[in-house]
Scaffold this motif. Structure first.
Motif, PDB file in Angstrom:
ATOM      1  N   CYS A 303       0.820  -1.244  -0.065  1.00  0.00           N
ATOM      2  CA  CYS A 303       0.046   0.075  -0.065  1.00  0.00           C
ATOM      3  C   CYS A 303       0.842   1.206  -0.058  1.00  0.00           C
ATOM      4  O   CYS A 303       2.000   1.077   0.538  1.00  0.00           O
ATOM      5  CB  CYS A 303      -0.840  -0.032   1.203  1.00  0.00           C
ATOM      6  SG  CYS A 303      -1.798  -1.322   1.427  1.00  0.00           S
ATOM      7  N   GLY A 304       0.450   2.329  -0.499  1.00  0.00           N
ATOM      8  CA  GLY A 304       1.005   3.854  -0.549  1.00  0.00           C
ATOM      9  C   GLY A 304       2.563   3.807  -0.789  1.00  0.00           C
ATOM     10  O   GLY A 304       2.842   3.032  -2.089  1.00  0.00           O
ATOM     11  N   THR A 305       3.302   4.239  -0.194  1.00  0.00           N
ATOM     12  CA  THR A 305       4.689   4.368  -0.627  1.00  0.00           C
ATOM     13  C   THR A 305       5.272   3.029  -0.687  1.00  0.00           C
ATOM     14  O   THR A 305       5.816   2.747  -1.864  1.00  0.00           O
ATOM     15  CB  THR A 305       5.407   5.287   0.624  1.00  0.00           C
ATOM     16  OG1 THR A 305       5.164   6.431   0.637  1.00  0.00           O
ATOM     17  CG2 THR A 305       6.976   4.866   0.456  1.00  0.00           C
ATOM     18  N   SER A 306       4.992   2.089  -0.119  1.00  0.00           N
ATOM     19  CA  SER A 306       5.693   0.578  -0.128  1.00  0.00           C
ATOM     20  C   SER A 306       4.980   0.017  -1.773  1.00  0.00           C
ATOM     21  O   SER A 306       5.788  -0.660  -2.130  1.00  0.00           O
ATOM     22  CB  SER A 306       4.991  -0.244   0.956  1.00  0.00           C
ATOM     23  OG  SER A 306       5.579   0.047   2.104  1.00  0.00           O
ATOM     24  N   SER A 350       5.962  -3.801   3.465  1.00  0.00           N
ATOM     25  CA  SER A 350       5.562  -3.023   4.298  1.00  0.00           C
ATOM     26  C   SER A 350       6.506  -2.313   5.410  1.00  0.00           C
ATOM     27  O   SER A 350       7.308  -3.256   5.932  1.00  0.00           O
ATOM     28  CB  SER A 350       4.437  -3.708   5.201  1.00  0.00           C
ATOM     29  OG  SER A 350       4.067  -2.935   6.103  1.00  0.00           O
ATOM     30  N   GLN A 351       6.760  -0.919   5.565  1.00  0.00           N
ATOM     31  CA  GLN A 351       7.357  -0.518   6.319  1.00  0.00           C
ATOM     32  C   GLN A 351       7.265  -1.122   7.904  1.00  0.00           C
ATOM     33  O   GLN A 351       8.063  -1.461   8.526  1.00  0.00           O
ATOM     34  CB  GLN A 351       7.486   0.997   6.447  1.00  0.00           C
ATOM     35  CG  GLN A 351       8.365   1.912   7.333  1.00  0.00           C
ATOM     36  CD  GLN A 351       8.002   1.489   8.895  1.00  0.00           C
ATOM     37  OE1 GLN A 351       9.127   1.391   9.636  1.00  0.00           O
ATOM     38  NE2 GLN A 351       6.776   2.075   9.087  1.00  0.00           N
ATOM     39  N   SER A 352       5.773  -0.881   8.075  1.00  0.00           N
ATOM     40  CA  SER A 352       5.385  -1.243   9.566  1.00  0.00           C
ATOM     41  C   SER A 352       5.446  -2.660   9.648  1.00  0.00           C
ATOM     42  O   SER A 352       5.526  -3.165  10.964  1.00  0.00           O
ATOM     43  CB  SER A 352       3.933  -0.371   9.854  1.00  0.00           C
ATOM     44  OG  SER A 352       3.051  -1.009   9.105  1.00  0.00           O
ATOM     45  N   THR A 355       0.342  -3.083   8.266  1.00  0.00           N
ATOM     46  CA  THR A 355      -0.880  -2.599   7.438  1.00  0.00           C
ATOM     47  C   THR A 355      -2.008  -3.859   7.506  1.00  0.00           C
ATOM     48  O   THR A 355      -1.448  -4.851   6.684  1.00  0.00           O
ATOM     49  CB  THR A 355      -0.472  -2.084   6.114  1.00  0.00           C
ATOM     50  OG1 THR A 355       0.770  -1.123   6.331  1.00  0.00           O
ATOM     51  CG2 THR A 355      -1.468  -1.426   5.102  1.00  0.00           C
ATOM     52  N   VAL A 401       5.181  10.174   9.798  1.00  0.00           N
ATOM     53  CA  VAL A 401       4.061   9.524   9.009  1.00  0.00           C
ATOM     54  C   VAL A 401       4.597   9.211   7.563  1.00  0.00           C
ATOM     55  O   VAL A 401       4.183   8.458   6.976  1.00  0.00           O
ATOM     56  CB  VAL A 401       2.657  10.350   9.435  1.00  0.00           C
ATOM     57  CG1 VAL A 401       1.531   9.691   8.346  1.00  0.00           C
ATOM     58  CG2 VAL A 401       2.275   9.942  10.751  1.00  0.00           C
ATOM     59  N   ALA A 402       5.114  10.427   7.114  1.00  0.00           N
ATOM     60  CA  ALA A 402       5.421  10.460   5.698  1.00  0.00           C
ATOM     61  C   ALA A 402       6.828   9.519   5.487  1.00  0.00           C
ATOM     62  O   ALA A 402       7.725   9.742   6.078  1.00  0.00           O
ATOM     63  CB  ALA A 402       5.808  11.559   5.004  1.00  0.00           C
ATOM     64  N   SER A 403       6.641   8.334   4.579  1.00  0.00           N
ATOM     65  CA  SER A 403       7.690   7.447   4.666  1.00  0.00           C
ATOM     66  C   SER A 403       8.829   8.074   3.726  1.00  0.00           C
ATOM     67  O   SER A 403       8.478   8.477   2.597  1.00  0.00           O
ATOM     68  CB  SER A 403       7.102   5.987   4.154  1.00  0.00           C
ATOM     69  OG  SER A 403       8.075   5.249   4.087  1.00  0.00           O
ATOM     70  N   GLN A 410      13.539   0.183   1.052  1.00  0.00           N
ATOM     71  CA  GLN A 410      12.727  -0.865   0.443  1.00  0.00           C
ATOM     72  C   GLN A 410      13.299  -1.102  -0.981  1.00  0.00           C
ATOM     73  O   GLN A 410      13.595  -2.128  -1.607  1.00  0.00           O
ATOM     74  CB  GLN A 410      11.424  -0.412   0.022  1.00  0.00           C
ATOM     75  CG  GLN A 410      10.442  -0.550   1.610  1.00  0.00           C
ATOM     76  CD  GLN A 410       9.325   0.119   1.651  1.00  0.00           C
ATOM     77  OE1 GLN A 410       8.993   0.870   0.712  1.00  0.00           O
ATOM     78  NE2 GLN A 410       8.409  -0.158   2.568  1.00  0.00           N
ATOM     79  N   LEU A 486       2.759  11.883  -3.588  1.00  0.00           N
ATOM     80  CA  LEU A 486       2.151  11.329  -2.478  1.00  0.00           C
ATOM     81  C   LEU A 486       2.802  12.161  -1.461  1.00  0.00           C
ATOM     82  O   LEU A 486       2.346  12.722  -0.349  1.00  0.00           O
ATOM     83  CB  LEU A 486       2.324   9.764  -2.305  1.00  0.00           C
ATOM     84  CG  LEU A 486       1.929   9.226  -1.349  1.00  0.00           C
ATOM     85  CD1 LEU A 486       0.304   9.104  -0.970  1.00  0.00           C
ATOM     86  CD2 LEU A 486       2.366   7.604  -0.837  1.00  0.00           C
ATOM     87  N   LYS A 487       4.148  12.337  -1.365  1.00  0.00           N
ATOM     88  CA  LYS A 487       4.723  13.064  -0.320  1.00  0.00           C
ATOM     89  C   LYS A 487       4.282  14.519  -0.221  1.00  0.00           C
ATOM     90  O   LYS A 487       3.900  14.794   0.952  1.00  0.00           O
ATOM     91  CB  LYS A 487       6.233  12.974  -0.602  1.00  0.00           C
ATOM     92  CG  LYS A 487       7.254  12.114  -0.214  1.00  0.00           C
ATOM     93  CD  LYS A 487       7.259  11.317   1.352  1.00  0.00           C
ATOM     94  CE  LYS A 487       6.206  10.615   1.420  1.00  0.00           C
ATOM     95  NZ  LYS A 487       6.125   9.063   1.265  1.00  0.00           N
ATOM     96  N   GLU A 490       0.353  14.515   1.086  1.00  0.00           N
ATOM     97  CA  GLU A 490       0.123  13.763   2.501  1.00  0.00           C
ATOM     98  C   GLU A 490       0.612  14.884   3.596  1.00  0.00           C
ATOM     99  O   GLU A 490       0.060  15.043   4.599  1.00  0.00           O
ATOM    100  CB  GLU A 490       0.579  12.543   2.690  1.00  0.00           C
ATOM    101  CG  GLU A 490       1.934  12.085   2.608  1.00  0.00           C
ATOM    102  CD  GLU A 490       2.279  10.837   2.952  1.00  0.00           C
ATOM    103  OE1 GLU A 490       3.549  10.098   2.704  1.00  0.00           O
ATOM    104  OE2 GLU A 490       1.570  10.003   3.967  1.00  0.00           O
ATOM    105  N   VAL A 607      -1.710   1.623   9.265  1.00  0.00           N
ATOM    106  CA  VAL A 607      -2.954   1.571   9.010  1.00  0.00           C
ATOM    107  C   VAL A 607      -3.397   0.097   9.262  1.00  0.00           C
ATOM    108  O   VAL A 607      -3.486  -0.679   8.461  1.00  0.00           O
ATOM    109  CB  VAL A 607      -3.225   1.899   7.630  1.00  0.00           C
ATOM    110  CG1 VAL A 607      -4.626   2.305   7.427  1.00  0.00           C
ATOM    111  CG2 VAL A 607      -2.729   3.432   7.370  1.00  0.00           C
TER     112      VAL A 607
END
Ligand code: M6R
Length: 610
Positions: A303-306, A350-352, A355, A401-403, A410, A486-487, A490, A607
């Motif tokens: 998702c998102g940046t990933s 996924s960073q976290s 997700t 929050v912004a990766s 990655q 995106l950066k 957001e 998320v």
């Protein structure tokens, strides 16, 4: 997303809970609260807004207790308000509950409880669970069993912590789909949704798995499944220091994390490059190399940046390994009945590692027999634990929050996976060695780019009032255009779109006038001349152009308003460098607008809901 922290021990829990909540602030939230139980009182203090507000309220009360729980809430059911904030309580205010996740069948549970006379004061799904536990307490007279029975009725996801006046020697914690970790101390124990909240107190942790429930006392704990089977939990040592999760002199985590990228990239590749053999060494993939190399297809889901990193990964893997690659939004992948076979390898980025959509997509792929490979930053996270094989990116904790640094790490890890697989396929030794030599020059090239910070800040100053931005790139730099957009959106709340540069003429060109800033990523690569033509097209329509170009470029400056020159590397690795100016541009525009770049509105770091 919501954050959980809890303490049972000999110290006053109040400052520990507040400090833990502050360490969870980066996850994003809109209200906060704590609940404590001591021999004379059961007290809940809650506020809308920041933990600093909660701290002021708590300090007025002079509360002391050695048992307490705290929560930061990110609204899902009901607006951010004191009533909706956690902890939620039973009717006689003796039981406190904090909850991350979503109780999907809360409406029917609520109806049932209302028919038995339970009154509700909030709009949340969590309050339903507080009353449900209360109902079972009346039947079972045992907190652990009451929570267990209540959870057996719940559909949805949860990470919860519960304390109860009549059993003040314990915290009950349970998990399904929302992360929860027990911190094991000396004569004290902790519970948290994220190790960051407890790392200042202990490095010994126990990860609860889905469907597990734990009874945590001051000096021991035990765990069972929700079905009441005993289980033995392993204690893990976390390799993280408090310094790593502080700002280190920078005004924001985001800037610190951008500036750390030379070091984080170094850590991502440390010990993983074998120059003589022209190959990468990835311990986590050991034993799976052939299965991956022989995959009929590789799917990347994130998702998102990933997800943007996954798009770059697609270009890398197809170019060097010849294996067909598809990139899927995890949120779509999980529900669209994808065709997946045991001959597929699915890479989850996924960073976290928490997700919810990515985790669910992984479960779907696993069910269908594909090899699931996790690329995560957070060690011990759910995706890392659930995948059969994987690679940690080792970027260090990412709090903003912004990766930023996670994205570049990655990309680096995807390049290492590509190299490993490509060398098992057709890539020859000298070509493998060339990639490694380029990887070894990356960190100094990143440092060169970071020195452009002041130049980029000045450019940013001219675009603070812009309402829209376009980001255009081709080939490997198309996903970079998406990531740049995106950066910006957001953290600065400026509408921004990323496009493949050549797609501009199929629609977005209609937007271009002298108010439209257009950021081009125009590297000296195989599509350079084509991107120059796109720049000409924007110039002809008076668009204002910021171009990221290679150091030796002397063609583009005549055409554009601003040029940012960065070092050159091989095409596969260029996105690692070309994204950094875009991160800095977004950062400075947001700061100049006076916005909270580390905790942008409505966003959460991980998320954990759908
Ligand atoms: O932790 P994950 O990498 O799985 O997170 C995925 C996205 O939520 C995340 O990349 C999000 O888009 C970031 N805010 C981007 O900066």
């Amino acid at each position: 997303m919501c954050g959980i922290v809890g303490y049972i021990g000999t110290k006053n829990c109040v400052p520990i809970l507040l400090e833990g909540l502050k360490r969870l602030e980066y996850r994003g939230y809109d209200s906060a609260g704590i609940g404590i139980i001591n021999s004379t009182e059961c007290k809940v203090i809650k506020t809308k807004g920041k933990v600093s507000e909660l701290e002021k309220l708590v300090n007025k009360e002079n509360t002391v207790s050695s048992l307490g729980i705290g929560h930061t809430r990110w609204a899902t059911h009901g607006e951010p308000s004191i009533l909706n904030a956690h902890p939620h309580v039973n009717e006689d205010h003796t039981l406190f509950l904090i909850h991350n996740g979503i109780i999907e069948n809360y409406a029917s549970l609520k109806k049932g409880l209302q028919s038995q006379g339970y009154k509700f004061v909030s709009e949340t799904d969590t309050e339903v669970l507080a009353h449900l536990i209360d109902r079972y307490l009346k039947l079972k007279n045992n907190l652990f069993q009451a929570v267990r029975y209540a959870l057996n009725e719940v559909e949805g996801t949860y990470g919860i912590a519960v304390i109860y006046k009549n059993e003040p020697d314990k915290i009950i914690a349970a998990k399904k789909g929302s992360p929860l970790v027990i911190g094991v101390g000396k004569n004290e124990n902790f519970i948290a949704s994220d190790v960051n909240a407890l790392i200042a107190h202990t490095s010994q942790v126990v990860y609860l798995e889905d469907g597990e429930i734990a009874e945590i006392f001051q000096d021991h704990f035990h765990a069972k499944t929700i079905a009441d089977e005993s289980i033995i939990k392993e204690i893990h040592e976390v390799d993280m220091s408090v310094d790593e999760i502080t700002k280190g002199g920078y005004p924001h985590y985001m800037l610190k994390e951008i500036m750390e990228q030379s070091e984080s990239l170094y850590n991502s590749m440390r010990g993983r490059l074998l120059l003589k053999e022209g190959i990468s060494k990835l311990g986590g993939l050991q034993g799976y190399e052939d299965r991956i190399a022989n995959s009929e297809r590789i799917i990347i889901s994130a998702c998102g940046t990933s997800w943007h990193a996954g798009l770059v990964g697609e270009y890398m893997l197809e170019q060097y390994t010849g294996i067909p690659v598809e990139v899927e939004y995890a949120s779509e992948f999980r529900y669209r009945h994808p065709v997946i076979t045991p001959k597929d390898t699915v890479i989850f980025i996924s960073q976290s590692g928490e997700t919810a959509d990515t985790l669910a997509a992984m479960k779907e792929a696993k069910k269908k027999g594909a090899l699931c490979l996790g690329v995560c930053n957070v060690v011990g996270s759910s995706i890392a634990r659930e995948s059969q094989t994987g690679v940690y990116i080792h970027a260090g904790p990412e709090i903003g929050v912004a990766s930023t640094k996670a994205f570049t790490s990655q990309l680096l890890v995807l390049a290492l996976i590509t190299l490993l697989i490509a060398r098992r396929k057709n890539l020859n030794l000298p070509d493998g060695q060339e990639i490694i030599q380029e990887l070894q020059t990356l960190t100094s090239k990143v440092e060169t780019i970071l020195k452009l910070n002041d130049v980029i800040e000045k450019i940013a100053g001219q675009y603070v009032n812009s309402k829209n931005f376009l980001y255009l790139g081709r080939g490997y730099n198309f996903p970079v255009a998406l990531e740049g957009a995106l950066k910006l959106k957001e953290i600065s709340y400026i509408h921004a779109e990323g496009y493949p540069a050549a797609e501009m003429k199929h629609g977005p060109i209609a937007l271009i006038d002298d108010n439209m800033p257009v950021v081009f990523i125009a590297m000296k690569d195989s599509v350079y001349e084509k991107v120059v033509s796109n720049i000409e097209e924007v110039k002809a329509r008076k668009g204002r152009i910021i171009a990221i170009v290679n150091e030796d470029d002397n063609q583009i400056d005549k055409l554009v308003d601003h040029v940012i020159r960065i070092p050159k590397t091989i095409q596969m690795l260029q996105p690692i460098l070309s994204v950094i100016p875009l991160q800095l541009l977004a950062y400075h525009i947001a700061v100049k607008k006076g916005l909270n770049v580390d905790q942008p509105r409505n966003l959460a770091k991980s998320v954990t809901v759908e």
